[in-house]
Design an enzyme around this catalytic site. Structure first.
Site, PDB file in Angstrom:
ATOM      1  N   LYS A  89     -14.836   1.228  12.016  1.00  0.00           N
ATOM      2  CA  LYS A  89     -15.529   1.138  13.420  1.00  0.00           C
ATOM      3  C   LYS A  89     -16.670   2.254  13.761  1.00  0.00           C
ATOM      4  CE  LYS A  89     -12.536  -2.090  14.794  1.00  0.00           C
ATOM      5  NZ  LYS A  89     -11.655  -2.516  13.915  1.00  0.00           N
TER       6      LYS A  89
HETATM    7  C1  LIG Z   1     -11.269  -3.872  13.023  1.00  0.00           C
HETATM    8  C2  LIG Z   1     -10.655  -3.560  11.844  1.00  0.00           C
HETATM    9  C3  LIG Z   1     -10.440  -4.716  10.975  1.00  0.00           C
HETATM   10  C4  LIG Z   1     -10.832  -6.057  11.164  1.00  0.00           C
HETATM   11  O1  LIG Z   1     -12.280  -6.114  11.461  1.00  0.00           O
HETATM   12  P1  LIG Z   1     -12.920  -7.341  12.363  1.00  0.00           P
HETATM   13  O2  LIG Z   1     -14.186  -7.163  12.405  1.00  0.00           O
HETATM   14  O3  LIG Z   1     -12.291  -7.360  13.572  1.00  0.00           O
HETATM   15  O4  LIG Z   1     -12.422  -8.713  11.568  1.00  0.00           O
HETATM   16  C5  LIG Z   1     -10.057  -4.430   9.749  1.00  0.00           C
HETATM   17  N1  LIG Z   1      -9.648  -3.271   9.362  1.00  0.00           N
HETATM   18  C6  LIG Z   1      -9.487  -2.214  10.142  1.00  0.00           C
HETATM   19  C7  LIG Z   1      -9.006  -0.787   9.788  1.00  0.00           C
HETATM   20  C8  LIG Z   1     -10.118  -2.333  11.503  1.00  0.00           C
HETATM   21  O5  LIG Z   1     -10.036  -0.972  12.277  1.00  0.00           O
END
Ligand SMILES: *Cc1c(COP(=O)(O)O)cnc(C)c1O
Length: 465
Positions: free
Chosen positions: A112
């Site tokens: 993120k």
């Molecule tokens: C948010 C997240 C995901 C999933 O990603 P999306 O874009 O929601 O499909 C996978 N792994 C981690 C560690 C995340 O924080």
């Protein structure tokens, strides 16, 4: 460049308004009126350029002159200087023609950060220009809140409230939200679960007089700027491994479908991606939709990979729109029916367009744990449970002529999930400095009932302070 809603009933907006808007007023998601094409020469040149420059180049194609390019270059340089690896998103080899793309070298050790670090700087820049101050409220099941707090802390013209469910996130995740002493940040523990937090956030937006009074904004993955920021590492990884001369395959651990859609966006911009495998945990709505054409909400299950414990993949609406030939009427009809009935049966032409790029697999908890253990014993790499879902999913990639590199997206540092990793490999990953630094800091947490009126009063007071 203008941005249109997937439901076709909202006026097109420019980049800055799209950045600040989040969801379109008609309930749809913003998409560019037309996707810019990145030429093969430009893709080839990305292999020699620093990550931040590639990010400024790709973003610049979407900003459409609303932010001067030298400003964009500076904001990107600043955003990606916060990562602890000179490649920003380095590739690590797992086996012949098989790679991990590590997206967890940012300040809160999860992918993120890649989008949030630049998003925060874009907000600060455009709000300083207009003199407006906005209030971001973020409902988080763990990683998004920490990444948002870290990115927005200390910035002018924006304040942020991170709202998390009491007792349902890990200590490492919580400390990223609660140990900052920046005056523009509050973290709120809600006496309820993540669904309660999301429902409260929704009712904050629905109260137009409240939303207007505090200048409410949101930074979850429906924000189009996040998608574009995430498409950058598909380009840098593919260029490093020989694109455009060679095509690539990707495997993406998926929850809200933001990351997987960012890969699809890179392909729409001309990156030679032969296929994207969507890997889910037991919350397999995307795996079921892409294999059977039945997009149907199921019960949410708690797993070792909590960031993917999601039953409604918001960004799927963007894929539907593209695969339905950008038919906004059909998209609006399908997703309004989904809101009412919890299901969409994909028309065969739409499913066929999706299957040209995507295949999908759901991975069990047992296989996830085995994959963490196997990867460690074969390669010495510790991988977190989200990454393990994708590494396991890579075994299912459909056979394909040629020997394209297979790039598995790695979304979190193993130290963020010490229990799952420790149980699988027998030792706990050593805590990185970002975790150690917060271990003994005082936490500031305000506790509120799971009640929208209480949260509104709280946010209102914070905005007036
Ligand atoms: C948010 C997240 C995901 C999933 O990603 P999306 O874009 O929601 O499909 C996978 N792994 C981690 C560690 C995340 O924080």
């Amino acid at each position: 460049m203008k941005y249109i809603s997937t439901r076709g009933e909202s006026p097109p907006l420019g980049f800055v308004d799209t950045l600040l808007a989040g969801l379109a007023p008609d309930g749809g998601l913003y998409c560019p009126e037309a996707w810019p094409i990145v030429s093969p020469e430009d893709i080839e040149a990305f292999a020699d350029r620093p990550y931040a420059e590639v990010a400024a180049d790709i973003l610049g194609r979407f900003v459409g002159g609303e932010i001067p390019s030298e400003v964009l270059v500076r904001l990107c340089a600043d955003a990606y200087a916060s990562f602890d690896h000179p490649a920003v998103t380095p590739l690590v080899q797992l086996g012949p023609n098989r790679f991990l793309l590590e997206l967890f070298h940012g300040p809160t050790l999860a992918f993120k950060d890649v989008a949030m670090q630049i998003l925060a700087r874009l907000y600060a820049h455009v709000l300083a220009r207009s003199g407006r101050t906005m209030t971001i409220v973020c409902a988080t099941s763990g990683d998004t809140g920490g990444a948002a707090v870290e990115a927005f802390a200390g910035l002018d013209h924006v304040r942020i409230v991170a709202m998390f469910p009491e007792g349902r996130i890990s200590e490492v995740q919580r400390r990223f939200m609660t140990t900052t002493n920046a005056a523009n940040v509050r973290s709120v523990s809600v006496d309820g679960d993540f669904d309660d937090c999301q429902a409260i956030l929704k009712s904050l937006f629905q109260d137009e007089s409240f939303a207007g009074a505090v200048n409410l904004s949101a930074v979850n993955s429906i924000n189009f700027a996040r998608i574009i920021a995430q498409s950058v590492y598909f380009f840098t990884a593919a260029a490093a491994l020989g694109a455009p001369g060679r095509s690539m395959r990707f495997v993406v651990p998926t929850g809200n479908f933001g990351d997987a859609f960012a890969g699809y966006a890179a392909r729409l911009m001309g990156l030679p991606i032969d296929g994207i495998t969507v890997a889910t945990n037991a919350n397999d709505i995307m795996a079921r939709a892409l294999t059977s054409g039945d997009y149907r909400r199921g019960p949410a299950t708690a797993t070792q990979s909590p960031a993917m414990d999601i039953q409604v993949a918001s960004n799927f609406e963007r894929l539907y729109f593209e695969c339905a030939g950008r038919d906004a009427g059909a998209t609006a009809g399908a997703f309004r029916a989904f809101a009412a009935e919890g299901a969409i049966v994909l028309p065969s032409a739409v499913l066929a367009a999706m299957a040209e790029v995507f295949d999908a697999v759901a991975v069990s908890e047992t296989r996830t744990a085995q994959t963490i253990a196997d990867t460690f014993s074969r390669t010495g790499e510790m991988i977190d449970p989200h990454t393990a879902v994708a590494v396991a999913g890579a075994q299912n990639v459909r056979p394909h002529p040629g020997n394209q590199p297979l790039i598995v997206i790695s979304t979190a540092h193993p130290a963020k999930f010490p229990d799952a990793v420790g149980a699988a490999v027998g030792t706990v990953p050593p805590p990185p400095s970002a975790v150690r630094a917060r271990a003994n800091l005082a936490e500031r947490i305000d506790r509120l009932p799971a009640n929208a009126e209480a949260v509104k009063r709280y946010v209102h007071d914070f905005a007036a302070s």
